[in-house]
Scaffold this motif. Structure first.
Motif, PDB file in Angstrom:
ATOM      1  N   THR A   1       1.727  -8.672   0.947  1.00  0.00           N
ATOM      2  CA  THR A   1       1.420  -7.342   1.500  1.00  0.00           C
ATOM      3  C   THR A   1      -0.090  -7.249   1.668  1.00  0.00           C
ATOM      4  O   THR A   1      -0.853  -7.872   0.917  1.00  0.00           O
ATOM      5  CB  THR A   1       1.867  -6.185   0.583  1.00  0.00           C
ATOM      6  N   TRP A   2      -0.496  -6.498   2.657  1.00  0.00           N
ATOM      7  CA  TRP A   2      -1.922  -6.196   2.823  1.00  0.00           C
ATOM      8  C   TRP A   2      -2.047  -4.727   3.187  1.00  0.00           C
ATOM      9  O   TRP A   2      -1.299  -4.216   4.025  1.00  0.00           O
ATOM     10  CB  TRP A   2      -2.544  -7.060   3.926  1.00  0.00           C
ATOM     11  N   VAL A   3      -2.934  -4.048   2.509  1.00  0.00           N
ATOM     12  CA  VAL A   3      -3.110  -2.620   2.784  1.00  0.00           C
ATOM     13  C   VAL A   3      -4.584  -2.319   3.019  1.00  0.00           C
ATOM     14  O   VAL A   3      -5.468  -2.984   2.466  1.00  0.00           O
ATOM     15  CB  VAL A   3      -2.599  -1.730   1.618  1.00  0.00           C
TER      16      VAL A   3
ATOM     17  N   HIS B   1      -8.963  -1.881   0.360  1.00  0.00           N
ATOM     18  CA  HIS B   1      -8.060  -2.890   0.924  1.00  0.00           C
ATOM     19  C   HIS B   1      -7.710  -3.933  -0.125  1.00  0.00           C
ATOM     20  O   HIS B   1      -8.473  -4.174  -1.062  1.00  0.00           O
ATOM     21  CB  HIS B   1      -8.598  -3.510   2.213  1.00  0.00           C
ATOM     22  N   ARG B   2      -6.542  -4.502   0.051  1.00  0.00           N
ATOM     23  CA  ARG B   2      -6.030  -5.379  -1.012  1.00  0.00           C
ATOM     24  C   ARG B   2      -4.902  -6.238  -0.443  1.00  0.00           C
ATOM     25  O   ARG B   2      -4.142  -5.786   0.416  1.00  0.00           O
ATOM     26  CB  ARG B   2      -5.464  -4.504  -2.132  1.00  0.00           C
TER      27      ARG B   2
ATOM     28  N   TYR C   1      -1.725  -9.947  -7.745  1.00  0.00           N
ATOM     29  CA  TYR C   1      -2.155  -8.627  -7.276  1.00  0.00           C
ATOM     30  C   TYR C   1      -3.632  -8.718  -6.947  1.00  0.00           C
ATOM     31  O   TYR C   1      -4.408  -9.284  -7.705  1.00  0.00           O
ATOM     32  CB  TYR C   1      -1.898  -7.615  -8.402  1.00  0.00           C
ATOM     33  N   ASN C   2      -4.008  -8.170  -5.813  1.00  0.00           N
ATOM     34  CA  ASN C   2      -5.401  -8.215  -5.352  1.00  0.00           C
ATOM     35  C   ASN C   2      -5.886  -9.663  -5.238  1.00  0.00           C
ATOM     36  O   ASN C   2      -6.843 -10.085  -5.898  1.00  0.00           O
ATOM     37  CB  ASN C   2      -6.297  -7.424  -6.303  1.00  0.00           C
TER      38      ASN C   2
ATOM     39  N   LYS D   1     -13.107  -5.586  -4.904  1.00  0.00           N
ATOM     40  CA  LYS D   1     -13.472  -4.600  -5.929  1.00  0.00           C
ATOM     41  C   LYS D   1     -13.355  -3.204  -5.327  1.00  0.00           C
ATOM     42  O   LYS D   1     -14.318  -2.648  -4.803  1.00  0.00           O
ATOM     43  CB  LYS D   1     -14.876  -4.875  -6.453  1.00  0.00           C
ATOM     44  N   ASN D   2     -12.161  -2.660  -5.406  1.00  0.00           N
ATOM     45  CA  ASN D   2     -11.914  -1.331  -4.853  1.00  0.00           C
ATOM     46  C   ASN D   2     -12.392  -0.255  -5.823  1.00  0.00           C
ATOM     47  O   ASN D   2     -12.231  -0.395  -7.037  1.00  0.00           O
ATOM     48  CB  ASN D   2     -10.411  -1.147  -4.599  1.00  0.00           C
ATOM     49  N   PRO D   3     -12.988   0.811  -5.300  1.00  0.00           N
ATOM     50  CA  PRO D   3     -13.496   1.849  -6.216  1.00  0.00           C
ATOM     51  C   PRO D   3     -12.355   2.679  -6.803  1.00  0.00           C
ATOM     52  O   PRO D   3     -11.464   3.109  -6.076  1.00  0.00           O
ATOM     53  CB  PRO D   3     -14.367   2.712  -5.313  1.00  0.00           C
TER      54      PRO D   3
END
Lengths: 811, 299
Positions: free
Chosen positions: A685-687, A739-740, A763-764, A769-771
């Motif tokens: 998955t990519w978001v 995004h991940r 995961y990730n 490094k999402n805030p």
């Protein structure tokens, strides 16, 4: 006029009249029975084919199976209880019916239609349909449904999507759909078309679930092993649904295998789960029980100091029992129990102290299906639901004890009655009513202090009755036109006041070609229960409160238009929708208001929650695209949402409009599942999402306030010295985009006893490094003469790259 | 322990269980420059009109020293549209001032404040002084009782005082209703005694109200409570002084926002409270009020 009906009726209706009206299902049944008896006489002679559709092997009733007569527009589908009914004109020859369902081999039957016929069907589950079969079969096409803005997520697909720490999560899969957004990192709360998590009606076997998350929202409480179906409606609501503004998430638990004992389980880094189902009396009665528990507390216990014991765990327990009395009657008893428990215990020289927080849901549903005749199906449900949040602190020192408990919660007792009336293939009529007695406990507080000889108990309950009656018809007036028209009348009795609101609903679809349809919908919704939330991330402290004589129900109107296209040969479907939703009388906390009604236990001074809230409006509009492939070796979807959400509250931001915290201009999700071989499944998955809107501090200064002086008029005192923060515009800044990518691989292997699966996921995967949140940190340096300080904006990232492995089995 | 702190500790522990990391945010578009803050309240009853100037400590970047936050060289003018007066800097009070006799403030008139610093910063605002027409204190309520505290076996007298006033009809009004108490205490061997002034214990934010719900109605003040030692036999008459400040909307919104933020500055779960400003160019408030008062003597 509609808007003011409740005002018009408010003095005219006696309290007991309305529930009495709602409590007359007999009238409704009688009317539909008459219709169902006479309708064949009014037209040409017709016969009905009806029955139940089950899964072969387990005899699990299947929901939403497509039933159609090839070469005609005659079609129907099985309802929530696997029942279908299709009434066709009598013919000399036999008629052909085809039964199709995603993931199952289609069945074709020829029936001599000389009389009403009972026909039960069993469909064979196939783990993978070959491409050629996809082309051959006729799955339910998006272009054929009158409804729009509805997403049906196959439970099997949920199990294949990679997940954080291997915990497969229904709500997080729903977040990957267009129009549905997540809140903050890892959170399972969902935001549908700009609405908050409280505007989603989450129903599990007819019972409302009020807090659908564990561990402060990181995991949802729905255990995929126990679920049969998950359907999300985000607009174009049929009249049978109501009570929330933004979405309905309808989950149904499996009934339990009626043929043989079957089990599924798994062990992951975080938790273990086990599900058992089997017959109580073969072919007639079955049970299902499914549990999950985390064990970090048990594993960490040996490493904790002797005098201190922190602990946290959550658990879920789903159970269901059903009994089949034959074709006419069926009985189901199901329940869910789940809780999060955090505690911290200390024991120093006999002085014991325990502080804790726990919260949990419990639901129970007793359902009775009754078939009045081949065309009239009824379900009656008795429903119980409870959510409770507790904070406690207990100290024992010698003879003295101090005990403080604070809790808030909601408890529902409800009765629901639904009828499905299928007079002919052109009409599918549903009608019913429900009435729920809610008991809200926004603040219950008990303090016991033997040392100070103090005992206080402050428990406030609010009782309200929410009712609704509805009727809807899915009607095919012309071969290319489909309508779902309905009307819902909702009512709330609260604090001596009545709210009565009509809710018209209309969805229409016009097929331009066999595989291309344009659709439109208009809905009005009312919401009588509200969630007071400071954080908007679905914390257990969020407070459920009802509409009262001071707090009006939330209302919304939504229009949506769209195109649905099926690319049958490729097994693809494409939908594009645009929507506009206006909500009124939504509520929020006033600036500075706290989530606890009782701030300082010692003072026991409560704050009325109604004084803490402010009324407002919301505007949401946007467009959604979804390209989906549900069958074949490669399945998945790509979704994109372009949206705007603005809020305006009388007491926030000085009454000015501002963007909501989770206003997300762009939201993209891609999900792919590829069956490499019989034993290996790959998934990814990519978001991507626009960063959350935040309110940033701009600076601080000493506030000069004016206070009338004690020295008399004319010489006022200026209090100068309290430091205050000057913020920028409300939600006027954006965090960095989110995004991940998650990837996973599953290795399946058949064993003598059943099947085992190793599930490895990352995961990730590229360690973005999402805030999670921002804060301002101050760093000081000595420059030789003095310290120089600098304030820097810091970002906290919650989840870096996290690999996980889990083991699953079934027999 | 406050309940939200218990809950916060639970959340922090949970966050610690997960691997979390932190880093500096780069390229964040936010204004981190120091801003000019001007605050002034004008009233026909004041003997001196003051304007307080300062600079904000920027949220991001190098922190300024105490001296660096002071603004001592600005040109500050007050005007009523026809007459303009320059305000002088007063080092003692770190404010700019002009005596009332040099510049009169009258009801129903609009005034303009202009601040210009040598660095080119400007802040401007205007306000209109509310009228007292149609507003009068109509009722005063007093009660007292002796309270016996179970905790420390202490007995004290609690005096409660509130008052009502007639709201001006047809216009939106904002009020600050205050009460303070004075009495004279005589201790032997002093025979003259000395005057003691005392305030009540109450939430100061409740002094401020708007007449949006009760336009043209009789309005009621907050209840003010005063504590006295029961054994204080030297007390003479108590004087309860009522001060009703009829404020403009800027006064009301600014004070309300400041008090709300101060009350919740340690609660991370509360919504951030934005501070009201009517200053163009800078931040702060230029507001007006007009007072009337009364005194009730309790023997």
């Amino acid at each position: 006029m509609v808007r003011n009906l409740h005002v018009l009726f408010q003095d005219k209706i006696e309290f007991y009249n309305l529930p009495r009206f709602f409590m007359k299902p007999g009238l409704l049944v009688l009317l539909l029975l008459l219709l169902s008896s006479f309708s064949p006489l009014l037209a040409q002679k017709k016969h009905t084919i009806s029955g139940y559709i089950r899964e072969k092997g387990s005899r699990e009733l299947l929901i939403g199976v497509s039933v159609f007569q090839p070469g005609t527009i005659n079609s129907t589908s099985s309802n929530t209880y696997g029942f279908y009914s299709i009434t066709l004109p009598a013919v000399q020859d036999s008629v052909t019916l085809v039964f199709t369902y995603i993931g199952f081999r289609p069945e074709t039957r020829k029936i001599a239609l000389q009389q009403n016929t009972a026909l039960n069907i069993e469909l064979q589950h196939t783990t993978v349909l070959k491409e050629v079969e996809v082309i051959a079969e006729r799955v339910q096409r998006v272009s054929e449904s009158a409804l729009m803005s509805t997403i049906d997520v196959p439970v099997d697909q949920i199990k294949n999507v990679p997940a954080l720490l291997g915990e497969k999560d229904v709500m997080k899969v729903l977040q990957l759909m267009p129009g549905v957004q997540s809140g903050s990192e890892g959170n399972s709360g969902i935001y549908v078309r700009g609405g908050g998590p409280d505007q989603n009606l989450i129903i599990l076997d007819d019972a409302t679930v009020y807090n659908a998350s564990h561990l402060f929202g990181f995991f949802s409480l729905f255990n995929g092993d126990a679920l049969k179906s998950v359907e999300l409606t985000k607009g174009g609501f049929p009249a049978r649904y109501g009570g929330r503004l933004s979405s309905v998430i309808d989950l149904n638990m499996k009934d339990g295998n009626k043929e043989k004992l079957h089990g599924e389980g798994g062990i992951s880094i975080l938790s273990s789960r086990l599900m058992l189902e089997g017959p109580v009396k073969k072919g007639t009665s079955s049970f299902l029980i499914s549990g999950r528990r985390t064990y970090a507390d048990v594993l960490a216990r040996p490493f904790m100091p002797k005098n201190e014991k922190p602990g946290y765990y959550f658990y879920d327990l789903n159970a269901k029992l059903n009994y089949d009395f034959g074709r006419k009657d069926k009985l189901y008893l199901s329940g869910y129990f789940g809780e999060d428990r955090f505690s911290y215990k200390t024991n120093y020289n006999g002085e014991k102290e325990e502080t804790g927080v726990n919260w949990g849901n419990a639901t129970g549903t007793l359902r009775w299906n009754h078939l009045f005749n081949d065309r009239l199906f009824a379900n009656t449900s008795l429903i119980f639901s409870r959510y409770q949040f507790n904070i406690y602190s207990e100290e024992k020192s010698g003879e003295d004890t101090y005990s403080m408990r604070y809790s808030s919660g909601i408890r529902d007792l409800g009765l629901k009655f639904d009828l499905d009336f299928l007079p002919d293939p052109q009409h599918s009529i549903r009608a019913g009513f429900l009435s729920t007695a809610h008991r809200f406990s926004p603040s219950a507080f008990v303090l016991k202090d033997t040392d100070a000889n103090q005992f206080e108990s402050n428990v406030n309950h609010i009782d309200v009755v929410e009712s609704a009656a509805y009727i809807e018809d899915t009607y095919k007036p012309l071969p290319r036109v489909r309508l779902n028209a309905g009307f819902r009348l909702s009512h709330l009795y609260t604090s001596g006041k009545h709210y009565l609101n009509p809710e018209p609903r209309l969805s229409a679809s016009y097929s331009i070609k066999d595989d291309l349809a344009v659709k439109g919908t208009y809905t009005q919704m009312n919401q009588y229960v509200h969630l007071l939330s400071n954080t908007g991330i679905g914390l257990p402290t969020d407070l459920w409160v009802p509409s009262t004589n001071r707090v009006a129900p939330q209302r919304s109107k939504q229009v949506a238009f769209g195109i649905a296209k099926d690319l049958v040969e490729k097994g693809l479907s494409v939908t594009m929708e645009g929507y506009y939703k206006k909500s009124d009388d939504i509520i929020g906390y006033k600036e500075g208001a706290s989530f606890l009604l009782l701030e300082n236990p010692g003072s026991a001074e409560t704050v009325r929650w109604e004084d803490n809230i402010t009324r407002g409006q919301a505007w949401s509009y946007g467009a959604e695209w979804l390209l989906q492939k549900k069958v074949g070796r490669f399945s998945g979807w790509v979704g994109y949402t372009l949206s705007w959400t603005q809020l305006q509250f009388d007491s926030l931001n000085f009454g000015q409009k501002y963007y909501a915290r989770y206003d997300r201009r762009h939201d993209i999700s891609m999900v792919g599942i590829y069956k490499l071989s019989e034993g290996i499944t790959l998934s990814g998955t990519w978001v991507y999402g626009t960063g959350n809107a935040i309110t940033m501090p701009m600076g601080t200064y000493s506030a000069s306030t004016n206070t009338p002086s004690k020295a008399g008029l004319g010489s006022n005192y200026y209090y100068n010295g309290r430091e205050i923060t000057q913020y920028g515009p409300m939600n006027g800044h954006r965090m960095a985009p989110y995004h991940r990518m998650d990837i996973g691989v599953q290795f399946h292997k058949k064993k003598r006893w059943g099947e085992r699966t190793w599930d490895i996921s990352i995961y990730n995967a590229y360690n973005r490094k999402n805030p999670f949140y921002y804060y301002i940190g101050v760093e000081s340096q000595w420059n030789g003469n003095n310290f120089e300080s600098e304030s820097k904006l810091k970002q906290v990232t919650l989840f870096p790259i996290i690999p996980s492995v889990s083991y699953g089995f079934k027999f | 322990m406050r309940l939200h702190k218990i809950f916060l500790s639970v959340i922090l522990l949970t966050a610690a269980i997960f691997q979390s990391c932190e880093e500096d945010v780069k390229n964040f578009e936010a204004n981190s420059t120091s801003q000019l803050v001007a605050t002034s309240y004008i009233s026909p009853q004041d003997t001196v009109h003051r304007v307080f100037l300062q600079r904000t400590q920027p949220a991001l970047g190098k922190r300024l020293s105490e001296e660096g936050l002071k603004v001592m060289d600005a040109t500050v003018t007050l005007s009523d549209g026809q007459n303009t007066v320059n305000l002088a800097y007063d080092v003692t009070n770190n404010s700019y001032f002009v005596r009332a006799e040099a510049f009169a403030i009258v009801a129903d008139k609009t005034y303009f404040l202009k601040v210009i610093t040598p660095h080119g910063d400007r802040a401007e605002a205007s306000c209109t002084v509310p009228s007292l027409k149609g507003i009068q204190i109509t009722e005063q309520n007093y009660s007292s009782k002796v309270i016996h505290s179970k905790f420390d076996n202490y007995r004290y007298t609690e005096q409660k005082f509130d008052f009502k006033w007639q709201d001006a009809p047809g216009i939106e009004n904002y009020y600050r209703a205050s009460v303070y108490r004075t009495h004279t205490e005589i201790y032997p061997p002093t025979v003259q005694g000395y005057k003691v002034s005392s305030g009540s214990y109450h939430d100061v934010a409740r002094e401020i109200s708007a007449d949006t719900k009760s336009n043209d109605q009789v309005m009621k003040s907050n209840e003010f409570k005063f504590i006295s030692d029961v054994s204080n036999e030297f007390s003479k008459a108590y004087h309860f002084h009522m001060v009703l400040s009829v404020c403009d909307k800027h006064y009301y919104l600014y004070h309300k926002s400041v008090y709300a933020q101060l009350q919740n500055d340690d609660n991370p779960f509360a919504e951030p409270t934005l501070i009201y400003s009517n200053m163009v160019g800078g931040i702060g408030v230029f507001a007006a009020y007009n007072q009337l008062g009364a005194t009730k003597v309790i023997e």
